[in-house]
Scaffold this motif. Structure first.
Motif, PDB file in Angstrom:
ATOM      1  N   GLU A 125       1.121  12.237  -6.373  1.00  0.00           N
ATOM      2  CA  GLU A 125       0.304  11.050  -6.601  1.00  0.00           C
ATOM      3  C   GLU A 125       1.092   9.976  -7.340  1.00  0.00           C
ATOM      4  N   ALA A 126       0.907   8.741  -6.900  1.00  0.00           N
ATOM      5  CA  ALA A 126       1.451   7.623  -7.664  1.00  0.00           C
ATOM      6  C   ALA A 126       0.669   7.521  -8.969  1.00  0.00           C
ATOM      7  N   PRO A 127       1.331   7.146 -10.060  1.00  0.00           N
ATOM      8  CA  PRO A 127       0.611   7.055 -11.335  1.00  0.00           C
ATOM      9  C   PRO A 127      -0.465   5.980 -11.288  1.00  0.00           C
ATOM     10  N   SER A 128      -1.473   6.155 -12.087  1.00  0.00           N
ATOM     11  CA  SER A 128      -2.561   5.188 -12.152  1.00  0.00           C
ATOM     12  C   SER A 128      -2.014   3.803 -12.481  1.00  0.00           C
ATOM     13  N   GLY A 129      -2.441   2.811 -11.719  1.00  0.00           N
ATOM     14  CA  GLY A 129      -1.998   1.442 -11.960  1.00  0.00           C
ATOM     15  C   GLY A 129      -0.776   1.035 -11.175  1.00  0.00           C
ATOM     16  N   SER A 130      -0.211   1.952 -10.374  1.00  0.00           N
ATOM     17  CA  SER A 130       0.994   1.645  -9.600  1.00  0.00           C
ATOM     18  C   SER A 130       0.706   1.667  -8.105  1.00  0.00           C
ATOM     19  N   LEU A 131       1.291   0.709  -7.398  1.00  0.00           N
ATOM     20  CA  LEU A 131       1.307   0.674  -5.940  1.00  0.00           C
ATOM     21  C   LEU A 131       2.754   0.873  -5.515  1.00  0.00           C
ATOM     22  N   VAL A 132       3.017   1.905  -4.736  1.00  0.00           N
ATOM     23  CA  VAL A 132       4.376   2.244  -4.311  1.00  0.00           C
ATOM     24  C   VAL A 132       4.529   1.890  -2.839  1.00  0.00           C
ATOM     25  N   VAL A 133       5.630   1.201  -2.500  1.00  0.00           N
ATOM     26  CA  VAL A 133       5.848   0.710  -1.139  1.00  0.00           C
ATOM     27  C   VAL A 133       7.230   1.138  -0.654  1.00  0.00           C
ATOM     28  N   ALA A 192       7.653 -13.253  -3.153  1.00  0.00           N
ATOM     29  CA  ALA A 192       6.522 -13.093  -2.232  1.00  0.00           C
ATOM     30  C   ALA A 192       5.559 -12.011  -2.700  1.00  0.00           C
ATOM     31  N   LEU A 193       6.076 -11.034  -3.454  1.00  0.00           N
ATOM     32  CA  LEU A 193       5.238  -9.926  -3.915  1.00  0.00           C
ATOM     33  C   LEU A 193       4.815 -10.083  -5.370  1.00  0.00           C
ATOM     34  N   ALA A 194       5.115 -11.233  -5.964  1.00  0.00           N
ATOM     35  CA  ALA A 194       4.790 -11.463  -7.375  1.00  0.00           C
ATOM     36  C   ALA A 194       3.349 -11.937  -7.502  1.00  0.00           C
ATOM     37  N   PHE A 195       2.431 -11.018  -7.293  1.00  0.00           N
ATOM     38  CA  PHE A 195       1.017 -11.348  -7.425  1.00  0.00           C
ATOM     39  C   PHE A 195       0.671 -11.512  -8.903  1.00  0.00           C
ATOM     40  N   LYS A 203       9.184   0.045   9.776  1.00  0.00           N
ATOM     41  CA  LYS A 203       7.869   0.453   9.287  1.00  0.00           C
ATOM     42  C   LYS A 203       7.730   0.130   7.810  1.00  0.00           C
ATOM     43  N   VAL A 204       6.481   0.166   7.354  1.00  0.00           N
ATOM     44  CA  VAL A 204       6.191   0.018   5.933  1.00  0.00           C
ATOM     45  C   VAL A 204       5.132   1.053   5.579  1.00  0.00           C
ATOM     46  N   ALA A 205       5.274   1.655   4.403  1.00  0.00           N
ATOM     47  CA  ALA A 205       4.312   2.657   3.942  1.00  0.00           C
ATOM     48  C   ALA A 205       3.982   2.377   2.486  1.00  0.00           C
ATOM     49  N   SER A 206       2.799   2.780   2.073  1.00  0.00           N
ATOM     50  CA  SER A 206       2.396   2.578   0.680  1.00  0.00           C
ATOM     51  C   SER A 206       1.659   3.805   0.176  1.00  0.00           C
ATOM     52  N   VAL A 207       1.700   3.967  -1.146  1.00  0.00           N
ATOM     53  CA  VAL A 207       0.946   5.030  -1.810  1.00  0.00           C
ATOM     54  C   VAL A 207       0.193   4.413  -2.978  1.00  0.00           C
ATOM     55  N   VAL A 208      -1.112   4.623  -3.008  1.00  0.00           N
ATOM     56  CA  VAL A 208      -1.948   4.292  -4.156  1.00  0.00           C
ATOM     57  C   VAL A 208      -2.673   5.572  -4.525  1.00  0.00           C
ATOM     58  N   SER A 209      -2.428   6.050  -5.740  1.00  0.00           N
ATOM     59  CA  SER A 209      -2.951   7.349  -6.146  1.00  0.00           C
ATOM     60  C   SER A 209      -2.443   8.390  -5.151  1.00  0.00           C
ATOM     61  N   ALA A 217       0.776  -9.991   2.836  1.00  0.00           N
ATOM     62  CA  ALA A 217      -0.662  -9.838   3.073  1.00  0.00           C
ATOM     63  C   ALA A 217      -1.040  -8.364   3.200  1.00  0.00           C
ATOM     64  N   TRP A 218      -0.176  -7.586   3.856  1.00  0.00           N
ATOM     65  CA  TRP A 218      -0.437  -6.145   4.030  1.00  0.00           C
ATOM     66  C   TRP A 218      -0.477  -5.449   2.674  1.00  0.00           C
ATOM     67  N   ILE A 219       0.472  -5.796   1.800  1.00  0.00           N
ATOM     68  CA  ILE A 219       0.510  -5.193   0.464  1.00  0.00           C
ATOM     69  C   ILE A 219      -0.675  -5.671  -0.372  1.00  0.00           C
ATOM     70  N   ALA A 220      -1.042  -6.949  -0.222  1.00  0.00           N
ATOM     71  CA  ALA A 220      -2.159  -7.498  -0.995  1.00  0.00           C
ATOM     72  C   ALA A 220      -3.460  -6.756  -0.708  1.00  0.00           C
ATOM     73  N   GLU A 221      -3.592  -6.225   0.510  1.00  0.00           N
ATOM     74  CA  GLU A 221      -4.799  -5.472   0.852  1.00  0.00           C
ATOM     75  C   GLU A 221      -4.951  -4.213   0.011  1.00  0.00           C
ATOM     76  N   GLU A 222      -3.839  -3.730  -0.553  1.00  0.00           N
ATOM     77  CA  GLU A 222      -3.874  -2.511  -1.361  1.00  0.00           C
ATOM     78  C   GLU A 222      -4.153  -2.791  -2.836  1.00  0.00           C
ATOM     79  N   LEU A 223      -4.089  -4.055  -3.229  1.00  0.00           N
ATOM     80  CA  LEU A 223      -4.238  -4.383  -4.645  1.00  0.00           C
ATOM     81  C   LEU A 223      -5.689  -4.268  -5.100  1.00  0.00           C
ATOM     82  N   THR A 224      -5.852  -3.735  -6.287  1.00  0.00           N
ATOM     83  CA  THR A 224      -7.144  -3.705  -6.969  1.00  0.00           C
ATOM     84  C   THR A 224      -6.907  -4.206  -8.388  1.00  0.00           C
TER      85      THR A 224
END
Length: 288
Positions: free
Chosen positions: A6-14, A93-96, A20-26, A49-56
Motif C-alpha cells: 500500500e502507498a502511505p496515507s496521503g501519497s499518490l504514486v505514479v 504540470a503536476l504541481a497541484f 503506459k501510466v499507472a498509479s497507486v492510491v492506498s 488530467a489523468w493524475i488529477a482524477e486521483e487527487l483527494t
C-alpha cells in the motif's frame, strides 16, 4: 501484477512509462495507455488530467517514477522514445495546489523495488522494456534519485544497430524490446509476436539477435557495476521472462564472479520501488 504494498496515507504514486501510466492510491491500482496525440503538450495535459482524477483532499504528495530523463527543475531533458517531450515542464504540470511532487528516474525506482524484494543493499539494475532502464541501489537507497546515469545509450563494439537516439550500437538498440524487434525485422523474419520470439530465442534463426543482446547487457553490467562497486546485477523488466536463458548467458559472458540475477517483479518493479520511496519519504526525520 505482483501485489504492490500500500502507498502511505496521503501519497499518490505514479509510474510514467513510454507507453503506459499507472498509479497507486492506498491499495488501489489504476493503469492506462499513454496516448500518442498530435502534440506533446496535449499528451502532457492528458497526463496531468489523468493524475488529477486521483487527487483527494487527503493527498499531499505525488511520487512519480518517470521514464524521461529530467533536470533538477522537473523539465524533460531527454526521452528517446518520445523525443517531442524535450523541454516540457513535467514537474510544473503536476504541481497541484498544496501537493508536493517528487520525481525519480524509472530505473532508480525499479532498482529500489527489486532491491527491496530480494533483500539487497547494493546492486545494479538493468530493466528491459520498450527501452532499457538502469539504476543503482547503495545502502538500500537508489542513487542518484532524480538524474539517471544512463547506460542504455552507451555503445558496444558492434555498431550495426541504429538506436532511436540517433547513434549506432547503443545497449538499447540491442537489448530493448523495440531494439530486439527492429533487429528481427532486419533479418527478414517479419513481425513476430513476443510469444513467437520466446519460442525461437534459443534457436539458430535469432542467434545474431541473442548474441547482440547478451553482449550489450554484459557491457552495461561491467561498466555499471564498476561505477558503484556493485557485485550483484539484477536484469529485470517485463521482457526478461520472455527471453529464456538470457540472464544465464550474461552471467557466463561476464565470467568474472559478478552475481547476475533475474528480476522477480517484472514490469511492476518501477511501481513497487516508487511505493517504497513514498514510504521512506513518509517517515519522520530522526534527530541527529
Amino acid at each position: 501484477m505482483k501485489i504492490v504494498r500500500e502507498a502511505p496515507s496521503g501519497s499518490l504514486v505514479v509510474d510514467l512509462g513510454a507507453t503506459k501510466v499507472a498509479s497507486v492510491v492506498s491499495s488501489r491500482i489504476r493503469t492506462s495507455a499513454l496516448p500518442v496525440l498530435p502534440r506533446a503538450t496535449d499528451e502532457l495535459a492528458w497526463l496531468a488530467a489523468w493524475i488529477a482524477e486521483e487527487l483527494t483532499p487527503a493527498i499531499h504528495r505525488i511520487v512519480v517514477a518517470a521514464a524521461p530523463e529530467m533536470d533538477a527543475r522537473g523539465v524533460v531533458r531527454r526521452w528517446p522514445n518520445r523525443p517531442e517531450w524535450l523541454g516540457l515542464p513535467l514537474g510544473t504540470a503536476l504541481a497541484f495546489n498544496g501537493v508536493s511532487v517528487e520525481i525519480l528516474a524509472d530505473g532508480a525506482a525499479a532498482a529500489l523495488g527489486e532491491a527491496s524484494e530480494q533483500g539487497l543493499e547494493r546492486m545494479l539494475y538493468l530493466g528491459l522494456g520498450t527501452g532499457v532502464s538502469t539504476g543503482w541501489v547503495v545502502d538500500g537507497m537508489p542513487v542518484p534519485v532524480r538524474e539517471p546515469i544512463d547506460l542504455a545509450h552507451t555503445t558496444i563494439a558492434d555498431r550495426s544497430a541504429e538506436c532511436v537516439c540517433g547513434r549506432r550500437g547503443c545497449v538499447q538498440a540491442w537489448a530493448s524490446g523495440r531494439g530486439i524487434m527492429d533487429r528481427i525485422v532486419g533479418l527478414g523474419l517479419g513481425d513476430l509476436s513476443w510469444n513467437d520470439i520466446a519460442r525461437r530465442w534459443s534457436g539458430p534463426a535469432l542467434a545474431h539477435v541473442r548474441r547482440g543482446a547478451v553482449d550489450a547487457l554484459s557491457a552495461a553490467s561491467r561498466v555499471g557495476a564498476e561505477m558503484f562497486g556493485c557485485e550483484v546485477v539484477v536484469i529485470g523488466g517485463r521482457l526478461v521472462g520472455l527471453l529464456p536463458g538470457l540472464v544465464a548467458d550474461v552471467r557466463y559472458s561476464l565470467g568474472d564472479g559478478t552475481l547476475v540475477r533475474m528480476g522477480r517483479l517484472g514490469g511492476d518493479a518501477t511501481l513497487h520501488g516508487a511505493v517504497a520511496l513514498a514510504r521512506v519519504l513518509d517517515q519522520p526525520l530522526r534527530p541527529r
